[in-house]
Design a protein around this motif. Structure first.
Motif, PDB file in Angstrom:
ATOM      1  N   THR A  92       0.829  -1.201   0.000  1.00  0.00           N
ATOM      2  CA  THR A  92       0.000   0.000   0.000  1.00  0.00           C
ATOM      3  C   THR A  92       0.865   1.254   0.000  1.00  0.00           C
ATOM      4  OG1 THR A  92      -1.726  -1.185   1.182  1.00  0.00           O
ATOM      5  CG2 THR A  92      -1.855   1.222   1.190  1.00  0.00           C
TER       6      THR A  92
ATOM      7  N   ASN B 176       3.700   1.613  -1.299  1.00  0.00           N
ATOM      8  CA  ASN B 176       4.217   1.830  -2.651  1.00  0.00           C
ATOM      9  C   ASN B 176       3.129   2.305  -3.603  1.00  0.00           C
ATOM     10  OD1 ASN B 176       7.245   0.975  -3.212  1.00  0.00           O
ATOM     11  ND2 ASN B 176       6.484  -0.220  -1.491  1.00  0.00           N
ATOM     12  N   ALA B 177       1.914   1.869  -3.365  1.00  0.00           N
ATOM     13  CA  ALA B 177       0.820   2.358  -4.204  1.00  0.00           C
ATOM     14  C   ALA B 177       0.579   3.838  -3.932  1.00  0.00           C
ATOM     15  CB  ALA B 177      -0.440   1.549  -3.952  1.00  0.00           C
ATOM     16  N   VAL B 178       0.681   4.212  -2.679  1.00  0.00           N
ATOM     17  CA  VAL B 178       0.556   5.623  -2.340  1.00  0.00           C
ATOM     18  C   VAL B 178       1.659   6.414  -3.027  1.00  0.00           C
ATOM     19  CG1 VAL B 178       0.799   7.313  -0.475  1.00  0.00           C
ATOM     20  CG2 VAL B 178      -0.608   5.258  -0.126  1.00  0.00           C
ATOM     21  N   TRP B 179       2.831   5.852  -2.945  1.00  0.00           N
ATOM     22  CA  TRP B 179       3.973   6.514  -3.578  1.00  0.00           C
ATOM     23  C   TRP B 179       3.725   6.685  -5.089  1.00  0.00           C
ATOM     24  CZ3 TRP B 179       9.033   3.985  -5.398  1.00  0.00           C
ATOM     25  CH2 TRP B 179       9.934   4.984  -5.821  1.00  0.00           C
ATOM     26  N   ALA B 180       3.157   5.653  -5.685  1.00  0.00           N
ATOM     27  CA  ALA B 180       2.869   5.732  -7.119  1.00  0.00           C
ATOM     28  C   ALA B 180       1.996   6.940  -7.412  1.00  0.00           C
ATOM     29  CB  ALA B 180       2.197   4.456  -7.596  1.00  0.00           C
ATOM     30  N   SER B 181       0.976   7.135  -6.608  1.00  0.00           N
ATOM     31  CA  SER B 181       0.106   8.289  -6.790  1.00  0.00           C
ATOM     32  C   SER B 181       0.876   9.599  -6.707  1.00  0.00           C
ATOM     33  CB  SER B 181      -0.972   8.310  -5.704  1.00  0.00           C
ATOM     34  OG  SER B 181      -2.148   7.706  -6.165  1.00  0.00           O
TER      35      SER B 181
ATOM     36  N   HIS C 111       4.154  10.116  -6.855  1.00  0.00           N
ATOM     37  CA  HIS C 111       5.174  10.235  -7.883  1.00  0.00           C
ATOM     38  C   HIS C 111       4.530  10.579  -9.228  1.00  0.00           C
ATOM     39  CE1 HIS C 111       8.761   9.603 -10.178  1.00  0.00           C
ATOM     40  NE2 HIS C 111       8.258   8.569 -10.829  1.00  0.00           N
ATOM     41  N   GLY C 112       3.416   9.928  -9.517  1.00  0.00           N
ATOM     42  CA  GLY C 112       2.720  10.221 -10.761  1.00  0.00           C
ATOM     43  C   GLY C 112       2.270  11.669 -10.812  1.00  0.00           C
ATOM     44  N   ALA C 113       1.721  12.143  -9.705  1.00  0.00           N
ATOM     45  CA  ALA C 113       1.249  13.526  -9.670  1.00  0.00           C
ATOM     46  C   ALA C 113       2.397  14.492  -9.906  1.00  0.00           C
ATOM     47  CB  ALA C 113       0.575  13.800  -8.329  1.00  0.00           C
TER      48      ALA C 113
ATOM     49  N   SER D 243       5.268  13.914 -11.363  1.00  0.00           N
ATOM     50  CA  SER D 243       5.770  13.760 -12.733  1.00  0.00           C
ATOM     51  C   SER D 243       4.912  14.504 -13.726  1.00  0.00           C
ATOM     52  CB  SER D 243       5.800  12.284 -13.125  1.00  0.00           C
ATOM     53  OG  SER D 243       6.576  11.548 -12.216  1.00  0.00           O
TER      54      SER D 243
END
Lengths: 204, 204, 204, 204
Positions: free
Chosen positions: C154, C156-161, C163-165, C167
Motif C-alpha cells: 500500500t 508503494n501504491a501511495v507513492w505511485a500516486s 510520484h505520478g502527480a 511527474s
DNA sequence: GATGAATGAGGATTCATTCAT
DNA sequence: CATGAATGAATCCTCATTCAT
C-alpha cells in the motif's frame, strides 16, 4: 572542399599518420593532428577507421605485409648460398627498419599495453617473418655451414641483433664517431660469424 | 600523513615515478598520478623538479649512474679472463635492463624527441658505459683472443645485440615457445662467438 | 579571476547544476554548460567532483537528505491524527517535488542505466523516506482507522500516486483546464479515501 | 542485403528505433545507431523523416494511437459494469506501459523541452485517452456507484496513480521485496476504492 | 616547504545533419 | 531511392603548469 574518393582519403590518412609517427612518435600521435595535417575534420578519419587503435592496426598490418613480402623476395633471390641469403635477409630487415621507420616504430617499438589491444593474429604474422631466418639457418645446419643447437632460439638472437641495431639507429643513439654503414656492416658480420660453423680446433 | 624532509620527498617522488613508469609506461606517466600516489599535491613536485622533463632527466641520470657503477663492479670482479669479463658485462647489461626496466625504458626506449629535450651531457655518460666493453675487446685483441678490426664499431654491434634483447623481452615480444633464460644465453653465446678469434686456417 | 574558497565553488557548481537540470533536463546536462554558467573553466569542476556522475550523485544525496529531513519534520509535527499525518506527508512529498524539481528530476526521474552507476546505498535512503508512510499506515491499522492487508504494498501504491502527480506536473502534462492545486487536492483526497477503513456495509 | 520498398523501410526504421529505445533509452538514441542496426546509411533515414524529432514524433503518434485503440476496445468489452470497466481500463493502461515501454518512454517520460518541440496537437490526442476514464466515472456517478465532485480532476488523479505506477516499474525503482503483480493489484484496488461511493452513514 | 585554486590546451569520440551524386 | 563524403559542435575528461597564499 573537394571530395576525395574514399580509398584516396584512407590512403592519405595512413600516409600522414606514418609521417607523424616518425616525426613525433606514437605517444604524441593524435587524431586531431592527423586531421589538421590533411586539412580534414577529425570526424572524417572516423569514416574510415573505427578508432585510433584501428588506424594503427591497419598501419601495422600494412607494415607487416610489406616486410614479409620484401623478405620473401630477398629469400627467393638468394636461394643459392646460405650465408649470402642470411646476410641479405638481415640487411633487408635493417634497411626496412630505416627506410620505413614510421612502420617500424608502430610495428616493433611501441609499448606492450598498446600491443595488447590488438588481435594476436597480427603479431603472429610478425613471426612468420622470422621463419625465413629460421629456414635459412636450418638449411645451413644440414649443409654443415651453420652451427646451432636450437635454431628457434638462434633465430631470435639474430633478431635481437637486428632489432637492436635498428632501434639504436632510429633513436639516433649511435656514437657519432661511427659511420652508420660501417656500424651496420659490423652488425651483419657479427651475426654471420656467430652462426658460422667453426671447427672446434684445427686437427693435430 | 607524515611529512618528509625535502630530500626524502625528492626520493619518494623519484621512486614513485619509477614505480609508475614500470606499471604504466612513460606514455601514461603524469604528474598528477605521481602526486596522488605519494599523497602530496601536484604542486609539491614542482618544488623539487622544474617540470616533468627535469624529473625524468633526474631519473635518467640516476639510472645511468647505477648502470655504470654496476658494470664497473662487474669489470673489476672479472679482471682475469677477457671472455669471462665480456660475458659478465653483457649479462650484467641485460640483467639491469630487466631488473630496472623502469630506468631502462626511460634511458633507452623512449622516443628521440624526448631525448632531444635533454642535455646531451647526460647521454654522453651513457657511452662511458660502452667504454667498458671496448676496453675489454681491446685487451682481448692484444691477447689474440679477440678478433675485431674496429673495436668502436664492434662495441656498438655488441650493444645492438644487448639492447635488442632487452627491448624484445621488455616488450614481451619473444616467441612464447622460447624460454627467456635460454634466449638470453643464446644471445650471450652469439656475442662471444662473434668476437672470438677463429683461426681461418682449416686443416692441413 | 577572483578565487573562491573551495566550499563556495562547490556550492556554486551544485546550485548551477540544479538550475540547468530543471531548465534542460538531465539528458542535456553537460560539464561545459555548467562551467560556462559559473564562469569557470570546465577543469575547475573536476577539482571538486571526480566526474559528472559524482556531481550528480552529490546532488542526489543532498536531495534525499533534504526530503527525508522535511518529511521527518512533518511526521513529528503531526503526531496526533493518523489521517492528518498521512495527508501532510503526501502534501509534503508533492510540495517537495514541485519546489525542488531540480532535485526531484535527478532523484526519481532519470533513466535506470544512470541509476545503476550509483551506489545502491544512496537509493536505499530513498526507501527510508517511504518508511514514514508505512509507519503511519501501520499505526492507523492498529487504530482501526486504516484498512490495508499489506502496508508495504500500500505504501508503494501511495507513492505511485504521489510520484505520478509530481511527474505529470513537472512535465506540464496536466490538462490545462484543471487548476494545479485542485488537482493536488484531488490526489490527496484519493489517497486518503483509498486507505480509509470502510465498514463493508451498514448493519442489518 | 535485401532492399525494402519505401514504406517497408519506414516501418523498419520505426521498429528499430523502438527496439533501441527500450534497450538504451532515449538519451542514448542516435540516428547512426538506427542506421547501423538496419544496415542502411544514416542518410537514408532522412529520406523518410525530416529529422530525429520527426522520427520520434511519428513514434509518439503511433503509440498514442495504439493506446487509444486498445483502451477503446477495453471500454467496449466492458460495457456492463462500471467498476469492472474502470478497473480494466486502468489495468490496460499499466499493461500498455509495461509491454510497450519504448512507446511509453517517448510518450510520457521524456523531458518537457523535448515535448515542446512537438505540435501540441499530438499531445491533445493523449487526452482523448483520458476521456474514456472520465466517461466511465461520469456513468458511475449517474448510477450512484461512484463518488466524485469533479470528474475532470478525478480522472487526472487516477491517471497520476497509473502513470506513477508505470514510471516506478519502468525505472525499476519498486522495492525489491514487493512482487510486481501484487503492487499493480494494490494500485488498482486503491484507485477503485478511492472513487467508490461510500455511505457516510455509519451504523446507528 | 607546501598547497588549493585555477586554467588553456588538448585528448578520443559521437552526434545530427547537409549535399552532391 | 540511396548513399558516401564531410563537418562543426558537442561530449567527458586529463594534462602540465602557474600563482597567490
Amino acid at each position: 572542399m573537394e571530395r576525395k574518393s574514399g580509398a584516396d582519403l584512407k590512403r592519405m590518412i595512413m600516409d600522414t599518420t606514418r609521417k607523424l609517427l616518425v616525426k613525433d612518435g606514437y605517444g604524441n600521435l593524435s587524431m586531431r593532428k592527423i586531421a589538421r595535417e590533411i586539412n580534414y575534420s577529425a570526424t572524417s578519419i572516423y569514416l574510415h577507421f573505427k578508432n585510433k587503435d584501428a588506424l594503427c592496426h591497419a598501419l601495422i598490418d600494412e607494415g607487416m605485409a610489406m616486410l614479409l613480402s620484401q623478405q620473401n623476395k630477398i629469400a627467393r633471390a638468394n636461394k643459392g648460398d646460405v650465408f649470402q641469403r642470411l646476410r641479405a635477409l638481415c640487411e633487408g630487415y635493417i634497411s626496412f627498419g630505416l627506410k620505413y621507420s614510421e612502420y617500424y616504430e608502430i610495428m616493433f617499438l611501441i609499448h606492450p599495453d598498446f600491443e595488447n589491444r590488438f588481435p594476436k593474429a597480427s603479431y603472429r604474422r610478425a613471426r612468420r617473418n622470422l621463419d625465413l631466418f629460421k629456414m635459412t639457418l636450418d638449411e645451413g645446419i644440414k649443409n654443415g655451414q651453420i652451427d646451432s643447437l636450437d635454431t628457434y632460439a638462434t633465430t631470435n638472437a639474430v633478431w635481437a641483433s637486428l632489432h637492436g641495431a635498428v632501434s639504436i639507429l632510429l633513436a639516433r643513439r649511435l656514437d657519432f664517431r661511427i659511420d652508420q654503414n660501417h656500424f651496420i656492416n659490423n652488425v651483419l658480420d657479427q651475426i654471420v660469424r656467430s652462426v658460422a660453423y667453426k671447427p672446434t680446433t684445427s686437427v693435430l
